[in-house]
Scaffold this motif. Structure first.
Motif, PDB file in Angstrom:
ATOM      1  N   SER A 278       0.806  -1.223   0.000  1.00 36.27           N
ATOM      2  CA  SER A 278       0.000   0.000   0.000  1.00 36.27           C
ATOM      3  C   SER A 278       0.837   1.270   0.000  1.00 36.27           C
ATOM      4  O   SER A 278       0.455   2.261   0.614  1.00 36.27           O
ATOM      5  N   THR A 279       1.972   1.253  -0.681  1.00 35.05           N
ATOM      6  CA  THR A 279       2.781   2.461  -0.792  1.00 35.05           C
ATOM      7  C   THR A 279       2.004   3.555  -1.525  1.00 35.05           C
ATOM      8  O   THR A 279       1.442   3.299  -2.590  1.00 35.05           O
ATOM      9  N   THR A 280       1.962   4.737  -0.963  1.00 36.10           N
ATOM     10  CA  THR A 280       1.217   5.829  -1.587  1.00 36.10           C
ATOM     11  C   THR A 280       2.078   6.645  -2.551  1.00 36.10           C
ATOM     12  O   THR A 280       1.584   7.125  -3.574  1.00 36.10           O
ATOM     13  N   GLU A 281       3.362   6.819  -2.229  1.00 34.64           N
ATOM     14  CA  GLU A 281       4.258   7.581  -3.095  1.00 34.64           C
ATOM     15  C   GLU A 281       5.687   7.349  -2.624  1.00 34.64           C
ATOM     16  O   GLU A 281       5.923   6.875  -1.512  1.00 34.64           O
ATOM     17  N   VAL A 282       6.631   7.675  -3.483  1.00 37.26           N
ATOM     18  CA  VAL A 282       8.045   7.660  -3.113  1.00 37.26           C
ATOM     19  C   VAL A 282       8.697   8.892  -3.721  1.00 37.26           C
ATOM     20  O   VAL A 282       8.658   9.087  -4.937  1.00 37.26           O
ATOM     21  N   ILE A 283       9.277   9.731  -2.868  1.00 39.44           N
ATOM     22  CA  ILE A 283       9.982  10.934  -3.319  1.00 39.44           C
ATOM     23  C   ILE A 283      11.408  10.872  -2.779  1.00 39.44           C
ATOM     24  O   ILE A 283      11.617  10.760  -1.576  1.00 39.44           O
ATOM     25  N   ILE A 284      12.380  10.919  -3.669  1.00 41.64           N
ATOM     26  CA  ILE A 284      13.787  10.827  -3.290  1.00 41.64           C
ATOM     27  C   ILE A 284      14.443  12.199  -3.435  1.00 41.64           C
ATOM     28  O   ILE A 284      14.297  12.862  -4.461  1.00 41.64           O
ATOM     29  N   HIS A 285      15.155  12.601  -2.384  1.00 42.51           N
ATOM     30  CA  HIS A 285      15.918  13.853  -2.416  1.00 42.51           C
ATOM     31  C   HIS A 285      17.405  13.522  -2.391  1.00 42.51           C
ATOM     32  O   HIS A 285      17.880  12.801  -1.502  1.00 42.51           O
ATOM     33  N   LEU A 286      18.145  14.032  -3.366  1.00 40.57           N
ATOM     34  CA  LEU A 286      19.596  13.888  -3.367  1.00 40.57           C
ATOM     35  C   LEU A 286      20.236  15.036  -2.585  1.00 40.57           C
ATOM     36  O   LEU A 286      19.648  16.108  -2.428  1.00 40.57           O
ATOM     37  N   ASP A 287      21.457  14.804  -2.099  1.00 39.49           N
ATOM     38  CA  ASP A 287      22.188  15.805  -1.329  1.00 39.49           C
ATOM     39  C   ASP A 287      22.882  16.768  -2.292  1.00 39.49           C
ATOM     40  O   ASP A 287      23.816  16.380  -3.006  1.00 39.49           O
ATOM     41  N   PRO A 288      22.443  18.029  -2.355  1.00 40.92           N
ATOM     42  CA  PRO A 288      23.049  18.970  -3.309  1.00 40.92           C
ATOM     43  C   PRO A 288      24.499  19.323  -2.971  1.00 40.92           C
ATOM     44  O   PRO A 288      25.218  19.868  -3.818  1.00 40.92           O
ATOM     45  N   GLU A 289      24.939  19.017  -1.740  1.00 43.90           N
ATOM     46  CA  GLU A 289      26.294  19.376  -1.330  1.00 43.90           C
ATOM     47  C   GLU A 289      27.281  18.223  -1.456  1.00 43.90           C
ATOM     48  O   GLU A 289      28.481  18.411  -1.228  1.00 43.90           O
ATOM     49  N   ALA A 290      26.795  17.051  -1.814  1.00 37.91           N
ATOM     50  CA  ALA A 290      27.677  15.889  -1.917  1.00 37.91           C
ATOM     51  C   ALA A 290      28.516  15.963  -3.194  1.00 37.91           C
ATOM     52  O   ALA A 290      28.059  16.473  -4.234  1.00 37.91           O
ATOM     53  N   GLU A 291      29.731  15.433  -3.124  1.00 35.16           N
ATOM     54  CA  GLU A 291      30.627  15.449  -4.278  1.00 35.16           C
ATOM     55  C   GLU A 291      30.165  14.493  -5.368  1.00 35.16           C
ATOM     56  O   GLU A 291      30.374  14.740  -6.556  1.00 35.16           O
ATOM     57  N   THR A 292      29.573  13.380  -4.962  1.00 35.24           N
ATOM     58  CA  THR A 292      29.014  12.412  -5.909  1.00 35.24           C
ATOM     59  C   THR A 292      27.534  12.251  -5.599  1.00 35.24           C
ATOM     60  O   THR A 292      27.092  12.547  -4.482  1.00 35.24           O
ATOM     61  N   PRO A 293      26.721  11.791  -6.554  1.00 32.14           N
ATOM     62  CA  PRO A 293      25.285  11.638  -6.294  1.00 32.14           C
ATOM     63  C   PRO A 293      25.020  10.785  -5.058  1.00 32.14           C
ATOM     64  O   PRO A 293      25.447   9.631  -4.982  1.00 32.14           O
TER      65      PRO A 293
END
Length: 510
Positions: free
Chosen positions: A456-471
């Motif tokens: 019953s997953t409603t949504e998945v939103i992924i946030h990447l770290d804008p300050e990281a050197e690699t994704p």
């Protein structure tokens, strides 16, 4: 007594699809199926409907039937039922049923399709001293079923199409299982998913005072096909047409059903759209190109040292269960994992200071067995506060074979399922493309794992770290529903490569 089980992929289809032609019936509880000998011609996708080949009914009735009979279209259905008691001490029931249905007709038999999604709402009704019937809002719950897609197989059975977390299309034959015989019996497409207009003839429509109506028998049949089995008998069903003569909506008159101790009131609204368009397309893998997200997801496969917080946000779910907001801090190292509830300091636990029992977990790797053994923090009179082994049975301890059974497995999820946010390039969203996607972002160890995410997953939103050197993944927003009550979850990833197990985890006998 025989017990029968339906394959799990059936989902909400049964709620909206089973119906029979009641041409010779007189009660809602004893309707028998009557086959139709309709011979109207089929129209191709996108073309104007051709008139039925039989010569009956008015021209308006012929055009109305032709607009929906074996022709692709969408239907929006809204049924409301109120069963109201005549007493202040008896509870009535409200049920609201909203369905979005589509029938698709292509040139090939395998292109005959059906899709549906639904929102079902229920709550109690109580009459007050003044005789007013009131919804008891504290009892309200909603069940939402996401879009499900089915097609008619070459042999007439039903094939369910579903997208997987690997971004592949999965095909399953819908069948009923008899545990006594061990036999699966496939369902027939036409038995489960009837387009009622395939069984309606122009002679079933009549004109009165310049208005077009559907006969009572076929109106009741249509209501059943659209999931209205709990709806009273229809008195009249006016058919409203577009300028092109296509059926645009239906207006129902439904008398109340009055019993000695109750009154049942019903309303029904049905509207149509997308005539002749491609309404039920075959599923295909998504094609979002997300190289940064792909790199970030795949990198987590090598994570053996990190901290992962799982937060239960404030919601009706936490309020209903009296838990309030809470979180788990999960500390992962190659040989040990510690799951701490709400930041509690276990070293403070003594005879007068308590911590939450059996909500803290520890997984320790035993090289001799090549297994992780799982413990929970608890209290007993002999040992006091201590880590006790978790048992699956009287003879079996809970063990985990490898690290993948402890932490999240998000590296298995395809990045092609996510759309990148136009305003925030570090945000990617998949709106329940796969109903169980959220479970891959959860801790896999039981006790810190939410089973509802698997279905019953409603949504998945992924946030990447804008300050990281690699994704690098910074956080994930997801959630699930139970009996229509939604719970939002936030996972936060930190201290990659620098995590250590807190000292309080060693108290008192770890």
């Amino acid at each position: 007594m025989k017990k029968k089980y339906v394959l799990s992929f059936l989902l909400c289809g049964l709620l909206v699809a089973s119906c029979t032609d009641p041409a010779a019936s007189s009660s809602s509880s004893s309707r028998e199926e009557v086959s139709s000998d309709s011979t109207s011609s089929s129209s191709s996708e996108g073309e104007s409907p051709s008139l039925p080949s039989y010569d009956e009914g008015s021209e308006a009735a012929q055009k109305a039937v032709a607009s929906l009979q074996r022709r692709s279209h969408k239907i929006h259905v809204d049924f409301q039922t109120y069963v109201e008691r005549n007493s202040t001490v008896e509870l009535g029931i409200y049920s609201g049923r909203i369905y979005d249905i589509a029938f698709g007709y292509g040139e090939d038999p395998e292109d005959i399709g059906y899709s549906s999604s639904s929102t079902l709402t229920y709550c109690d009704i109580l009459m007050d001293e003044e005789g007013n019937q009131n919804l008891v809002e504290s009892t309200r719950y909603t069940i939402t079923d996401p879009l499900a897609t089915y097609f008619r197989a070459e042999d007439g059975t039903i094939t369910r199409e579903a997208l997987t977390v690997e971004n592949t299309v999965q095909y399953a034959t819908m069948a009923e299982y008899d545990e006594d015989t061990g036999i699966y019996t496939p369902y027939a497409f036409e038995d489960m998913y009837k387009n009622p207009w395939d069984y309606i003839r122009p002679s079933d429509l009549y004109e009165d005072s310049g208005k077009l109506y559907l006969s009572k028998e076929k109106a009741d049949f249509l209501v059943d096909c659209y999931g209205g089995s709990a709806t009273n008998w229809v008195e009249t069903c006016e058919v409203l047409l577009s300028e092109e003569g296509e059926v645009e909506s239906l207006v129902f008159t439904i008398p109340d059903e009055v019993g000695e101790r109750y009154t049942r009131r019903c309303t029904a609204e049905v509207s149509y759209s997308s005539w002749g368009e491609e309404t039920v397309p075959h599923l295909a893998p998504l094609t979002y190109d997300n190289p940064d997200l792909e790199a970030a997801l795949l990198a987590t496969a090598d994570y053996e040292n990190f901290t992962y917080r799982k937060s239960f946000d404030e919601s009706d779910y936490t309020e209903q269960w009296g838990t309030g907001t809470y979180y788990y801090d999960c500390y992962y190292t190659p040989t040990r994992a510690y799951y701490n509830y709400n930041g509690e300091d276990l070293s403070a636990a003594d005879e007068t200071t308590a911590v939450s029992i059996e909500t803290h977990y520890l997984a320790d790797y035993e090289e001799e067995d090549d297994l992780f053994y799982v413990y929970t923090f608890t209290f007993n009179d002999r040992l006091g506060w201590s880590w006790s082994p978790v048992s699956l049975s009287s003879s079996t301890l809970y063990t985990v074979e490898d690290f993948s059974g402890l932490g999240p497995t998000m590296y298995l999820v395809s990045p092609e399922l996510f759309a990148q946010d136009e305003e925030d390039p570090y945000t990617y969203t998949a709106m329940a493309a796969v109903s169980g996607m959220g479970t891959y972002f959860d801790n896999q160890m039981a006790g810190c794992h939410s089973e509802a995410l698997a279905t019953s997953t409603t949504e998945v939103i992924i946030h990447l770290d804008p300050e990281a050197e690699t994704p690098t993944i910074k956080s994930i927003e997801t959630g699930f529903t139970i009996l229509g009550v939604e719970q939002k979850l936030t996972f936060t990833l930190s201290d990659i490569g620098t995590t250590s197990i807190p000292a309080s985890a060693d108290y008192p006998n770890a």
